[in-house]
Write a protein that holds these residues in place. Sequence first.
Motif, PDB file in Angstrom:
ATOM      1  N   CYS A 119      29.886  40.923  38.377  1.00  0.00           N
ATOM      2  CA  CYS A 119      30.608  41.850  39.560  1.00  0.00           C
ATOM      3  C   CYS A 119      31.900  41.214  39.520  1.00  0.00           C
ATOM      4  O   CYS A 119      32.622  40.501  39.187  1.00  0.00           O
ATOM      5  N   SER A 120      32.583  42.524  39.876  1.00  0.00           N
ATOM      6  CA  SER A 120      34.120  42.616  40.252  1.00  0.00           C
ATOM      7  C   SER A 120      34.268  43.026  41.726  1.00  0.00           C
ATOM      8  O   SER A 120      33.840  43.883  41.872  1.00  0.00           O
ATOM      9  N   ILE A 242      33.603  34.321  47.446  1.00  0.00           N
ATOM     10  CA  ILE A 242      33.413  35.221  48.668  1.00  0.00           C
ATOM     11  C   ILE A 242      34.494  36.165  48.934  1.00  0.00           C
ATOM     12  O   ILE A 242      35.485  35.447  49.226  1.00  0.00           O
ATOM     13  N   ASN A 243      34.411  37.475  49.041  1.00  0.00           N
ATOM     14  CA  ASN A 243      35.497  38.114  49.721  1.00  0.00           C
ATOM     15  C   ASN A 243      35.226  38.929  50.846  1.00  0.00           C
ATOM     16  O   ASN A 243      34.156  39.814  50.863  1.00  0.00           O
ATOM     17  N   CYS A 283      42.219  40.832  43.417  1.00  0.00           N
ATOM     18  CA  CYS A 283      40.910  41.155  42.450  1.00  0.00           C
ATOM     19  C   CYS A 283      40.298  39.803  42.014  1.00  0.00           C
ATOM     20  O   CYS A 283      41.000  38.609  41.997  1.00  0.00           O
ATOM     21  N   HIS A 284      39.206  39.782  41.864  1.00  0.00           N
ATOM     22  CA  HIS A 284      38.399  38.653  41.504  1.00  0.00           C
ATOM     23  C   HIS A 284      37.002  39.022  40.798  1.00  0.00           C
ATOM     24  O   HIS A 284      36.396  39.965  41.043  1.00  0.00           O
ATOM     25  N   ARG A 307      37.934  41.780  32.372  1.00  0.00           N
ATOM     26  CA  ARG A 307      37.970  42.630  33.349  1.00  0.00           C
ATOM     27  C   ARG A 307      39.308  42.247  34.277  1.00  0.00           C
ATOM     28  O   ARG A 307      39.905  43.249  34.742  1.00  0.00           O
ATOM     29  N   MET A 308      39.866  41.140  34.319  1.00  0.00           N
ATOM     30  CA  MET A 308      41.106  40.813  35.053  1.00  0.00           C
ATOM     31  C   MET A 308      42.210  41.281  34.223  1.00  0.00           C
ATOM     32  O   MET A 308      43.206  41.959  34.751  1.00  0.00           O
TER      33      MET A 308
END
Length: 386
Positions: A119-120, A242-243, A283-284, A307-308
């Motif tokens: 997950c992104s 958690i976003n 972004c995480h 991904r980052m």
Amino acid sequence: MTAKNIPRRQAIPVLYTRGTHYDVGFDMGRTFASIIKNFLQICNPLNESYLPLYNKDEGRKVYNETLESVKKSFPQYIRELEGIADGAQVEFHKLFLLHMDEITAICANGTEAVAPIGCSSIIVNNESSRIIAHTEDALTATLNHYYFVVAHIISDTPQGKHKVKEERFMSLCYAGHLPGYTMNYNHHGLVFTINTLSALHLRSGKTPRHFITRALLSAENFEQALAVLKDEGVGAGDGCSINMSFINDESGKCYNIEMAPVLEDATISQLDIKEICCGGHNCHANRYERLSTKEANPWLLASSQSRMNTFADYPPPACKDDVTQMLGDCSGGEYCVFNENDSLDELVKTIAVGVFDLNAKTIALYSDNPNKTKPHCVLPLILKEN
């Protein structure tokens, strides 16, 4: 054609259900019984790691003490999971093992497990756009084995350690799983997405992250959300990011919160809270960016860094189109943001994408690359009337 070999389907099942915790669980299990049964058959971590450990003394000990701990804090969510098992006519212990995942393997025999989720997530917070967007990356077996649940639960008496009487939410659920551990919103205006983090030292007998994020669906405000994540008196057994934001929060802030397992002999989750104020973005992926927690799973760490790095090649995102372009990026090779590799041997695939528009109060749902397809649907985020 077996369940494992079914190609990506252009379909997103959605269930609307209402009742007690058990009723809602039963409806989920009964409605998606075939998907749940298929998933249990092809889920390699369950069949090759968790179940063999469950049948050994050390694994059963970890299972039993974790189950007893959750029963004390969140008996209503155990009833919900029992409803899923009864509705789908599958064994409860298999579903509970899915909610413990790495805890079973690491605490029982000290070896690393394959993290079930990647997950992104991207947050954009400015004067014209408030966006929380998320790719749901999971083991290949999870492709086509998920659904959205829109539930309204009303209890006669306050339930669990947080004394909750009513819950109303929408959540993407992996087959056989409780709501809360993916992309979600509730009728109090809480929107949140989850990124799995693989801490090295997990804790048996503490609260698995799946149950903490399930409880998060009941939070009415930021203070209650923090109380859920802290889980005072027990604490988290594993970790995640958690976003989140509340749609009608006057501060307009969004947050990324890293949660790590409790320290030895402690009874509260480790948290690091990052505020994303107006004019900011974040972004995480699946590694700790701020908490100094030792991490496991080298594959997940390498994928997260890739991904980052991809996100860093883009200008700061400012709107929904920027976000979908970033989340649909396939340029990272083995560790790309949107993983649509057609190989059946591919470890992880992106199974869905969600884009929450907090200003418009909508979520756009995609079962395929958002750069190449339009959303399957754009659903309203229905909030509780004051």
